[in-house]
Design a protein around this motif. Structure first.
Motif, PDB file in Angstrom:
ATOM      1  N   ALA A 171       0.976  -1.313   0.074  1.00  0.00           N
ATOM      2  CA  ALA A 171      -0.083  -0.024  -0.034  1.00  0.00           C
ATOM      3  C   ALA A 171       0.918   1.304  -0.093  1.00  0.00           C
ATOM      4  CB  ALA A 171      -0.850   0.006   1.253  1.00  0.00           C
ATOM      5  N   GLU A 172       1.994   1.111   0.703  1.00  0.00           N
ATOM      6  CA  GLU A 172       2.783   2.376   0.648  1.00  0.00           C
ATOM      7  C   GLU A 172       3.611   2.761  -0.645  1.00  0.00           C
ATOM      8  OE1 GLU A 172       5.805   1.662   3.801  1.00  0.00           O
ATOM      9  OE2 GLU A 172       4.165   1.788   5.479  1.00  0.00           O
ATOM     10  N   TYR A 174       2.225   1.641  -3.605  1.00  0.00           N
ATOM     11  CA  TYR A 174       1.550   2.048  -4.286  1.00  0.00           C
ATOM     12  C   TYR A 174       0.931   3.568  -4.225  1.00  0.00           C
ATOM     13  CZ  TYR A 174      -3.435   2.291  -6.313  1.00  0.00           C
ATOM     14  OH  TYR A 174      -4.539   2.457  -7.025  1.00  0.00           O
ATOM     15  N   ALA A 175       1.005   4.044  -3.081  1.00  0.00           N
ATOM     16  CA  ALA A 175       0.708   5.376  -2.753  1.00  0.00           C
ATOM     17  C   ALA A 175       1.885   6.298  -3.324  1.00  0.00           C
ATOM     18  CB  ALA A 175       0.566   5.504  -1.229  1.00  0.00           C
ATOM     19  N   LYS A 178       1.599   6.537  -6.599  1.00  0.00           N
ATOM     20  CA  LYS A 178       0.411   7.725  -6.868  1.00  0.00           C
ATOM     21  C   LYS A 178       0.955   9.016  -6.982  1.00  0.00           C
ATOM     22  CE  LYS A 178      -4.310   8.621  -5.924  1.00  0.00           C
ATOM     23  NZ  LYS A 178      -5.548   8.704  -5.254  1.00  0.00           N
ATOM     24  N   THR A 179       1.722   9.287  -6.139  1.00  0.00           N
ATOM     25  CA  THR A 179       2.145  10.545  -5.956  1.00  0.00           C
ATOM     26  C   THR A 179       3.292  10.861  -6.987  1.00  0.00           C
ATOM     27  OG1 THR A 179       2.149  10.040  -3.423  1.00  0.00           O
ATOM     28  CG2 THR A 179       3.725  12.059  -4.144  1.00  0.00           C
TER      29      THR A 179
END
Length: 568
Positions: A171-172, A174-175, A178-179
């Motif tokens: 999740a990290e 992926y985030a 996204k950033t």
RNA sequence: CGGGGCGUGGCGCAGUCUGGUAGCGCAUCUGGUUUGGGACCAGAGGGUCGGAGGUUCAAAUCCUCUCGCCCCGACCA
């Protein structure tokens, strides 16, 4: 670069087989040439824009801690057999044999190769998380390539793959991607949205598409007017029926409606708004029977949602006329939920109606004043339709608008699909095998270039955003061959700007002003400086901004500083 | 794959119905005149009319087969 020596040909006429603006302009501006269906050569001017996009992508990927590598475009069949995609992928996967009769594919993506790399190179949980990326040609044998480079078969893609010990790390990662993506597209000067997407055949949990907003986009997306909520139209949920509806005021009546089969016709004939009519669509069930889907007259059924209803065949198939007759005893055109002899699923909006109109399940007749719970049982409800403009946003903030977008990026949390199938594992702290979770993150590099043009052009040509323009400044001389003063001034300005690290294109052709200006607009270089005898005598140069059309005077001495202020 | 359309110089097109010397505009090259919004004059080069077979005295044109491309649909990390 001196335009007189530059291998670029512009065209006044639009090639007949180019449909969308970006394709037409890329051809006319001499950026690309078609070699075969969906396969294009990037000429020098076009490649410049591609490289600018790549540069921004590399900088942001590197900033996010990813490692660039380069995997083969040609991949052995064995890898695809291991992941079972050899069977699953279908004809879009281009396969061929080498001289030894061994089977290969031209990679449409690289999950298999990277997973193979991972199982060889990653040995310990201490090496996680890690993110590898590459910028490499991909090939997908699309059924129908179109729109030039926007939907080509061969295309340049940035693909990244991350490996993680646990879901939290995934999740990290992926985030972080996204950033990074958000930064990239912002830097490229594009108007875009991150859109919640269907994970589709790739599987996995979270998935978002990055869509460049453009009217010609192939994807419909629902965006909130009050916050940053955006979802693929196929996915945006509609409000759930809350059990409330107006009280019945009409009594049930059968009215003759000869040869009136469509909602538009019924609405017109009876003088009832389509929003108070109901249409009944028959789809194949998963048990061999059929299921009726009841939707408000002005709404559209959503296949993705409908096929998710338990008992409905997936993929969704509409029942044939014969099947409708056999399954319901009524022919299409006059179907309605009252007394229908099959299972009925009703969309939330249709369930909220009172005194509505529907088919009478008899030829040439409809029912009016129909009410749930009185004329027929309370409905089984589901979300079956596409959202429409004005629906409340699922985020709870504002209303939805429908926009069109071009998918330029897609990020996924893949999970263990590939690492499991291909037995990639590392040792965990206890010395036990740990199958890493994966994420994958793609950007269509060449598609970004087309999307940028799709979003930034006028009737004269391309309007490049500064950061991805092939050149930043265009120097245009007037009366080039006969005016030594112009030539000398332009030559030294060209050298000065070049030495200052500005990407400058110098139109030193002995062409008429009209030709030069027309090409300047077609090519879309953001900043244009015009050098002519008239201004030169006064120590002035003319400046034109491609996007705004703003013009102004710049001093010959100090051009560099004046320009820098505008480049920002 | 289903439906529709198109293949004639580098690009855009006419000519095909009704068989009879392959044409126009743009682009390219040469010379000249022009020069702040796609100039003008004179000249030049460039086409197996997508390909193969057939009919005919004669085929871009008619017939058969074939290849390629475009549009709509289904499909689409």
């Amino acid at each position: 670069m001196r335009l007189s020596r530059y291998p670029v040909n512009t065209a006044k006429e639009t090639p007949a087989d180019a449909e969308v603006i970006s394709h037409q302009l890329m051809l006319r501006a001499g950026l690309i040439r078609r070699l075969a269906a969906g396969i294009y050569t990037f000429l020098p001017m076009g490649l410049r824009a591609v490289r600018k996009v790549e540069k921004i992508i590399r900088e942001e990927m590197d900033r996010a801690g990813a490692y660039e590598m380069l995997m083969p475009a040609v991949q052995p069949a064995e890898l695809w057999q291991e992941s079972a995609r050899w069977e699953q992928y279908g004809p879009e996967l281009l396969r061929f044999k080498d001289r030894h009769d061994r089977e290969f594919v031209i990679g449409p993506t690289a999950e298999e190769v990277i997973t193979d790399v991972a199982r060889r190179e990653l040995k310990s949980y201490r090496q996680l998380p890690v993110n590898f990326y590459q910028i490499q040609m991909k090939f997908r044998d699309e059924i129908r390539p179109r729109f030039g480079v926007m939907r080509g078969r061969e295309f340049l893609m940035k693909d990244a793959y991350s490996f993680h010990a646990d879901q939290e790390s995934l999740a990290e990662g992926y985030a972080a991607m996204k950033t990074a993506y958000t930064r990239m597209f912002e830097r490229m000067g594009l108007t875009f949205r991150a859109v919640r997407a269907d994970t589709g055949s790739i599987g996995g949990s979270a998935s978002e598409e990055f869509q460049v907003l453009a009217d010609s986009g192939e994807d419909a997306i629902a965006v909130s007017d009050a916050d940053d909520y955006a979802a693929n139209l196929e996915l945006a949920p509609t409000p759930v029926y809350d059990g409330k509806r107006p009280a019945a005021t009409q009594s049930l009546a059968t009215v003759p409606t000869p040869a009136t089969k469509t909602i538009a016709d019924v609405s017109k004939l009876l003088g009832v708004d389509a929003t108070r009519c109901v249409k009944t669509l028959i789809v194949e069930g998963s048990d061999g029977g059929v299921v009726a889907m009841v939707i408000r007259g002005d709404h559209e059924m959503n296949a993705v949602k409908a096929q998710k209803v338990a008992g409905v065949a997936s993929p969704l198939r509409m029942a044939t006329a014969q099947r409708v007759l056999a399954g319901t005893g009524t022919e299409p055109g006059f179907l309605g939920p009252v007394g229908l002899k099959c299972r009925i699923v009703v969309d939330h909006a249709a369930a909220a109606l009172a005194d509505f109109v529907c088919g009478a399940n008899a030829r040439d007749a409809h029912l009016t004043g129909v009410n749930w719970g009185r004329d027929l049982p309370e409905p089984e409800t589901a979300d079956l339709r596409n959202v429409v403009a004005g629906d409340p946003s699922p985020s709870g903030q504002g209303k939805l608008a429908i926009r069109r977008g071009i998918e330029v990026g897609h990020i996924f949390q893949l999970g263990r699909k590939y690492s499991e199938a291909m037995q990639a594992s590392v040792l965990d702290p206890a010395g036990k095998p740990l199958t890493p979770l994966m994420g994958c993150y793609g950007i269509g590099v060449t598609r970004v270039v087309a999307a940028a043009i799709e979003q930034n052009h006028d009737d004269k040509g391309i309007i490049w955003p500064d950061p991805i323009a092939p050149y930043t400044v265009l120097l245009v001389t007037l009366n080039h061959d006969r005016s030594e003063a112009v030539r000398n001034a332009a030559d030294s300005l060209y050298a000065e700007l070049g030495a200052a690290g500005i990407d400058v294109l110098y139109d030193d052709r002995d062409a008429r002003p009209g030709v030069k200006f027309a090409d300047a607009e077609l090519l879309g270089i953001p900043h244009c400086v015009i050098i002519g005898d008239r201004g030169l005598a006064a120590g002035q140069l003319e400046y034109r901004h491609r996007r705004t059309g703003a013009t102004g005077e710049l001093p010959v001495n100090g051009l560099l500083d004046a320009l820098r202020a505008r480049l920002a």
